[in-house]
Design an enzyme around this catalytic site. Structure first.
Site, short mmCIF file in Angstrom:
data_model
loop_
_atom_site.label_atom_id
_atom_site.label_comp_id
_atom_site.label_asym_id
_atom_site.label_seq_id
_atom_site.Cartn_x
_atom_site.Cartn_y
_atom_site.Cartn_z
CG ASP A 318 36.53 42.20 81.09
OD1 ASP A 318 36.23 42.59 82.24
OD2 ASP A 318 37.60 41.61 80.83
CG ASP A 319 35.18 43.22 76.15
OD1 ASP A 319 36.19 43.60 76.78
OD2 ASP A 319 35.13 42.15 75.53
CG HIS A 368 38.88 45.75 79.61
ND1 HIS A 368 39.85 44.88 80.08
CD2 HIS A 368 38.24 45.08 78.59
CE1 HIS A 368 39.80 43.74 79.39
NE2 HIS A 368 38.84 43.84 78.47
CG HIS A 372 39.21 44.46 73.77
ND1 HIS A 372 39.61 43.20 73.40
CD2 HIS A 372 38.67 44.33 75.01
CE1 HIS A 372 39.31 42.33 74.34
NE2 HIS A 372 38.74 43.00 75.34
CG HIS A 462 33.50 39.08 77.85
ND1 HIS A 462 33.90 37.84 78.31
CD2 HIS A 462 34.63 39.80 77.63
CE1 HIS A 462 35.24 37.81 78.35
NE2 HIS A 462 35.70 38.99 77.95
#
Length: 510
Positions: A318-319, A368, A372, A462
């Protein structure tokens, strides 16, 4: 659907001065698509070798122009609250209705993705040029001028129509296949290798990078890249458009072995002395068109994760994309492991080249959220934009339409789930949390993953975290020792239908 029709003619071509000159300044005040007046000359191209040759056609030749505005694009999953100026002019071919419909669909995609996938969109203008008409082949180059908070930029995409099969082709279909597109990419890379305004690490043989290919007046192959598409990374900012359009011209002798049959016919149709819009009778062909060069699917092992015997595991990150993501991609390439990347809006806009690399190397790309932030704390009207943004950014950079979406923090509720399902995505969480986000050390991350994995697991990690990247090689090694096969979440989940939520018992707390 409201629209207006104009007599045909030639759209004005606006080009950058050389490779670095600026064209626009100030606000967007001029539309690219002008009413097309009938011309005395049959050919309206220019002799610049870096220009795709442009033809001219009369109204009686069987083409008209149709214009549309904002009222024609209201059925998208996300429409910004602030009105975006839209002006779209497209050709209508009397004898090529499938081509007319396909061009309209591509323009609809451009409008949808510009409004959802840019920061504070202001205006989008789409015009067109006829670049081929002969031997049963038509070619149309769409010219796009857009303005958002980052300023003005221009783009181009060129589509081809085979009248014998009624097939609308992407520019990459002028090439015989992916191998030929790879070879073209190598030629382009060599040509641009000394251009300081180009980041070669952003150049990959994907559909949307090579979406405008045509022929100049000498019959040489012209490959053009949109403003900023190959520009170096600027932290916290989209790659700069100030360098303008980039173009590589490949002489016909070099390009000819790379061309498909359509590509060879398209070249001849680009060099005609007089545009011929007549088309032959269509051939009966029920065969399904293969994916065009530049379209990639994840490198999936040929296994069935639901057979009760195969031990599948999906590694997800993620991210990103971030500065460290290319290093992670190097690791995955060396280990021959397919993973999945769930991307956020800001990083995707900043590093589109890394996104293109991950896509081209066969990893699964997913959304995603634009920001965030926990989506279960947002108002319902904010959710469509948060979901649509990254998918639009990915499609603008690669041509790929995402199928999975993971809410930040796994924070979901009924409204979030419904909004994800409305956009025909699968809500994808995880079954194993590496807890790398707790600033754990490498060995702790390894143990958290290896010690908790079960067949069918989807692992959360991540790629911005250095300790995670340090842990990945050992995670891969130890899972292989346990006979695990690395797959994508889609494969681990059993290829669920849109609207599915994984895992089914997820409580959505955060």
């Amino acid at each position: 659907m409201s629209s207006s029709e104009n007599a045909p003619g030639r759209t004005t071509t606006r080009r950058r001065g050389g490779r670095g000159g600026r064209l626009w300044s100030g606000a967007l005040t001029v539309a690219l698509a002008l009413p097309l007046a009938a011309c005395d000359q049959d050919i309206a191209g220019d002799d610049d070798p870096e220009s795709i040759r442009v033809l001219s056609a009369e109204a009686d030749d069987g083409v008209r122009e149709r214009t549309t505005g904002p009222e024609d694009y209201e059925d998208h999953p996300y429409v910004p609250e602030a009105e975006v100026e839209l002006s779209v002019a497209l050709p209508e071919f009397a004898n090529a209705e499938p081509f007319t419909e396909s061009l309209a669909a591509r323009a609809d995609d451009e409008v949808r993705d510009f409004r959802a996938g840019t920061r504070d969109p202001v205006a989008l203008d789409i015009g067109w040029e006829l670049v081929a008409a002969g031997d049963g082949v038509l070619g149309v180059r769409l010219l796009r001028t857009e303005e958002d908070m980052h300023g003005l930029r221009e783009g181009h995409s060129t589509y081809w129509y085979d009248g014998t099969t009624r097939h609308t082709a992407y520019s990459t279909e002028l090439l015989a296949g992916q191998e030929e597109l790879d070879a073209l990419n190598d030629i382009v890379r060599e040509d641009l290798s000394e251009d300081a305004e180009v980041d070669l690490d952003s150049l990959f043989p994907v559909l949307r990078t090579y979406d405008s290919i045509g022929f100049n007046s000498d019959g040489d192959l012209v490959v053009e890249f949109d403003d900023g598409h190959l520009s170096p990374v600027e932290e916290g900012h989209v790659p700069s458009a100030e360098f303008g359009r980039k173009v590589v011209v490949i002489d016909h002798e070099t390009a000819a072995p790379l061309l498909s049959d359509l590509g060879q016919r398209a070249r001849e149709a680009s060099l005609v002395d007089e545009a011929d819009l007549s088309l032959p009778a269509a051939e009966d062909d029920d065969a399904q068109d293969p994916p065009p060069p530049g379209v990639f699917v994840p490198h999936l092992p040929d296994v069935n994760c639901q057979d009760g015997d195969t031990r599948c595991v999906a590694l997800t990150f993620d991210d990103g994309p971030v500065e460290a993501t290319p290093h992670l991609l190097d690791i995955l390439a060396e280990e021959e492991v397919t993973a999945s990347f769930f991307l956020n809006g800001g990083p995707t806009l900043t590093r589109p080249g890394v996104l293109r690399r991950a896509y081209a190397e066969g990893h699964e790309i997913a959304g995603h959220g634009d920001l965030h932030d926990p989506m279960n704390r947002m108002d319902a009207e904010e959710l469509p934009g948060q979901i649509a943004a990254v998918g639009a950014m990915i499609r603008r950079q690669t041509g790929h339409t995402v199928e999975l979406f993971r809410p930040p923090f796994g924070a979901t509720d009924e409204n979030v789930h419904d909004a994800i399902a409305e956009q025909e995505l699968v809500e994808t969480m995880w079954t194993v949390d590496s807890r790398d986000w707790e600033n754990l050390k490498r060995d702790e991350i390894v143990e958290n993953v290896v010690g908790r994995v079960e067949p069918g697991a989807v692992v959360l990690m991540h790629d911005p975290l250095p300790e995670t990247l340090a842990a990945v090689p050992e995670i891969i090694e130890r899972l292989r020792e346990l006979d695990y096969v690395f797959v994508t979440p889609t494969q681990a989940m059993g290829h669920p239908d849109p609207g599915y939520s994984f895992p089914e018992d997820w409580d959505g707390d955060w």
